[in-house]
Enzyme design. Sequence first.
Site, short mmCIF file in Angstrom:
data_model
loop_
_atom_site.label_atom_id
_atom_site.label_comp_id
_atom_site.label_asym_id
_atom_site.label_seq_id
_atom_site.Cartn_x
_atom_site.Cartn_y
_atom_site.Cartn_z
N GLY A 61 0.82 -1.21 0.00
CA GLY A 61 0.00 0.00 0.00
C GLY A 61 0.85 1.26 0.00
CD GLU A 140 -6.55 8.80 14.90
OE1 GLU A 140 -6.96 9.36 15.92
OE2 GLU A 140 -6.41 9.37 13.81
CD GLU A 253 -4.57 11.20 26.03
OE1 GLU A 253 -3.83 12.01 25.43
OE2 GLU A 253 -5.38 10.48 25.45
CG HIS A 296 -5.94 10.81 21.84
ND1 HIS A 296 -4.92 11.16 22.69
CD2 HIS A 296 -5.48 11.04 20.58
CE1 HIS A 296 -3.89 11.57 21.99
NE2 HIS A 296 -4.21 11.51 20.71
#
Length: 732
Positions: A61, A140, A253, A296
Site C-alpha cells: 500500500g 485509529e 492524559e 483521542h
Amino acid sequence: MLSLHRSSRVAYRRSFQSLHHVSRASRIAFSCSASRYGYEDTIQNLKIGKHTRVIFQGFTGKQATQNAKQSIEWGTKIVGGVRPGKSGEHLGLPVLPTVRVAMEQLKPDATGIYVAAHQAAGAIEEAIEAEIPLIVAVAEHVPLHDILRIHSMLNTQSKSRLVGANAPGIISAIGRCRIGFQPLPTFSPGHVGVVAKSGTLSYETVASLTRAGLGQSLCIGMGGDVIAGTNFVDALKVFEHDEDTEGIILVGEVGGRAEEEAAEWIRDYRGRTAQPKPIAAVVGGRCARPGAVMGHAGAWAAPGEASAETKHRILEDAGVTMVDHPEKFGGVMKELLAKSGRNVQKIEKSAANQRRGYHTQRRMPSAGFPYRSTTSIASLGTQRRGLFLSATQAADMLSEHGIKISPSTESAVDSHLLSITIDRQSRSPCILASPTTAPSQNHRRAKRFPFDYRQGPSQSTLQDALAHLQLDAAPPVAKATAMKLMQTLWSIYKEKEALTLTVHLAVDTESDSLRISNPSFHFDDAAFRSNNRQAELHALRDLSREDPTEVEAERDGIVYVKLPTASPGSGAASGGDGKGGGGAEVEYESYNIGTLVNGAGLAMNTVDALATHNGLASNFLDTGGKATSETVKRSFELVLRDERVKVVFVNIFGGLTLCDMIAEGVLKAFKELEIKVPVVVRLRGTNEEEGQRIIADSGLPLYAYDGFEEAAKKVVELAREAEMAERGKSDV
C-alpha cells in the site's frame, strides 16, 4: 483485507486456547501453555533494536511503501511483507500471501500493520495466529469491541505482544528500528526512555531531549485508544532493566487508570531500588471539559476514574517530577540525572558519539528538521467522537428489555451507581459498582469487576458487584431486579457495541422495589464509521442537541470542543474545582483565548499550560492527522466564530504535520478571512525553519515564536490587553 482467510481465522478463534505450536526457542524462551504463562510474559518482546526483523502487513500500500522506504534508509531491518493472496517482490523485498507463510520464511520478530481501521482487527488476529512476537497497529478508530475480542485472545497466550492500536508505534533510537510513523528527524540516539499516550506530545518530548543532548533509548507509543495493548507499567518494566535507559518520561492524559497504576509501580520501584532511575511526567487534559471526548478515543474519564488533575497529584506523590509542558523535559531530565548521581556529561558524550557514528553511515536531515515526511495516517481515519444517547432514548432502550426508568428523587447518599464499562487495566469489560453516586466519592468507593468479553459476567461476578453496591441484603424483589438489570446492560453493551452504560439505583423502602434512574449511554462510533455496523443505533444521533460548531468541525475532520465561559478566579479551567495547572487557587488574568493545535494530546496540553500562565482557553481544537493549509484556514473560521475569543494561539509541533504547510494555512486565513484579533504562532518540528521564514516574511501582524513559554506569555498579555480595552469601552 483478510477475507481470503476468514475460515482459518474462525477456526483459530474457536480453538485458540488449545494451540501448542512452539516458536523458535532462540526468540521466545517460554511455553505457550496458558496455564503456566500469559500475556505478561510478552513484555520482553518490546526490546527492539538493530537485530529486530520487521515485516509489514499491507506492505504494498501507499502508506506502508512510503514508511518502509524511510525506515529502511534510517536503518530498520525490514525483511519483507504481506499482501493477502499474492506473492512477489516489493522494494526489492519478498511479498508473501499470509502472515503465517511470512513467519515461516522470513522469521520476523515484529510486524507493522498498515491497513485501514476496518481491516486492522483481522490483520491483528492473523498476526496472533502466526505468533509474531511484536504486533504494532497504528490505525485509529478500530472498533472497540473488535479490540476487546482481540484482548480476550491475547490474554490466553504468551507469544504475541500488541502495541496500539491508535498509536504512533515503537522506535529504538539507539537501534535505529522504527515500527510506526514517528517523524525520524526528531529522534536521536541517547539514554532516556519515553512512553506516551499522545503522539504529538511524545514528539515534543523527544525533540526537547534531542535539543538537550540526551537523546532517547526506546520510545513506546501507548496510544490514545480506550484499551492499549501496551501500557505505562509494561514500559516501565522494560526501562527498569534496560542498560541503555538512564531516565524515564511518561506522557499521560485524561481517561483510564494507567497513570495511577504507574504511580503504584513507581512507588514500589523507588522503595526497592538503591539508585532508581529518575522519572518525569506530564498529564494532559487537566482543563478538559467534563464528559467530553478530547480528541483521542480514550481521552474521557469514565465513572469512578480520576481526573487528570488528580492523576497529576498521584504521580507527584509517588516521587515523579511533573512538568506542565513537554518542552521542559530536556532541562528537567538533565537536572534529575545529576541529582540521582548519574554522570550527565558522560550520558551526553555517549549520545553524541552514537549520533556521529550513525551519521557517518547514513545521510539524514540535520537537527534543524529540514525534512518533508511523506508518511501520513490520513487514510487510516479522521478524528471522531462517540455517540451519546439522551436520557429518554436510553430509557426507551431499557424499556424494550423490560426495564422501567423512574424519576430521580434520591440524594447521592441514598443512591448507588452501576455501570458496564471498560477495565483498561485488565483490558476487558467490567461491571463498575459504587454504593454512592456522589462524584467526590466515586473515585474512592467505586470498584471494578472485570470479566472475559467472550463469556460475559459469571454469576459470582454479578453477586460480587451486588455486594459492593450494598444491595446483597436488599429485599428479594430489589435484588432480583438488580441482577436482571446487570445482565440486561451487558446484553445491550455487547449487542450495540457500547463504551459505557450507566444508571443510578435506589431501594424504594415503601414497596421494597428497586428504582432505576438517570440512564447515561455512550456508544462506540468507530463501529459505525469504520465498519458500518450499528447504523440503526447511530441514526438516533440528535444533532440538534449538540453544539453546531462542534458538529461542523467533525465533518471537516477537525475536533473542536467548546470550553465553558469563566470569570477570573472561577477555576472553570480545571473543571470547576478552583484550581489551575499547579493545583492551587488562581486568579485568571485573562481568558477567552482561541487555540488551534495539531494533535489531541498537544491540544489538551496547550489549554492546560495556558492555565498555568493565568490564561483561559475558550476551546480545544485538534486539526487532525490530515491537516492541510485549507484545514488550517477552516480551523480559524471555527475558532473565530466564538465571539468570546480575544486572541488566537496557533501552537504547532510538526511531526507528520509540516510547519511550512501550517504557515501557508495561516497566511491563507489572513488573506480570505476578516481577522480582527491578534494571532500568535508558535512553530516547532518538521520544516520549522521554513515555516518560521514564511511567517517572518509575510508582513502580516503576527507574533511568531519557536518556544512555548515565550509564546504563551505573549498570548496571555494580548488577551489581557484586549480584555482591559473592552472593559474600558463599556465603562465609557
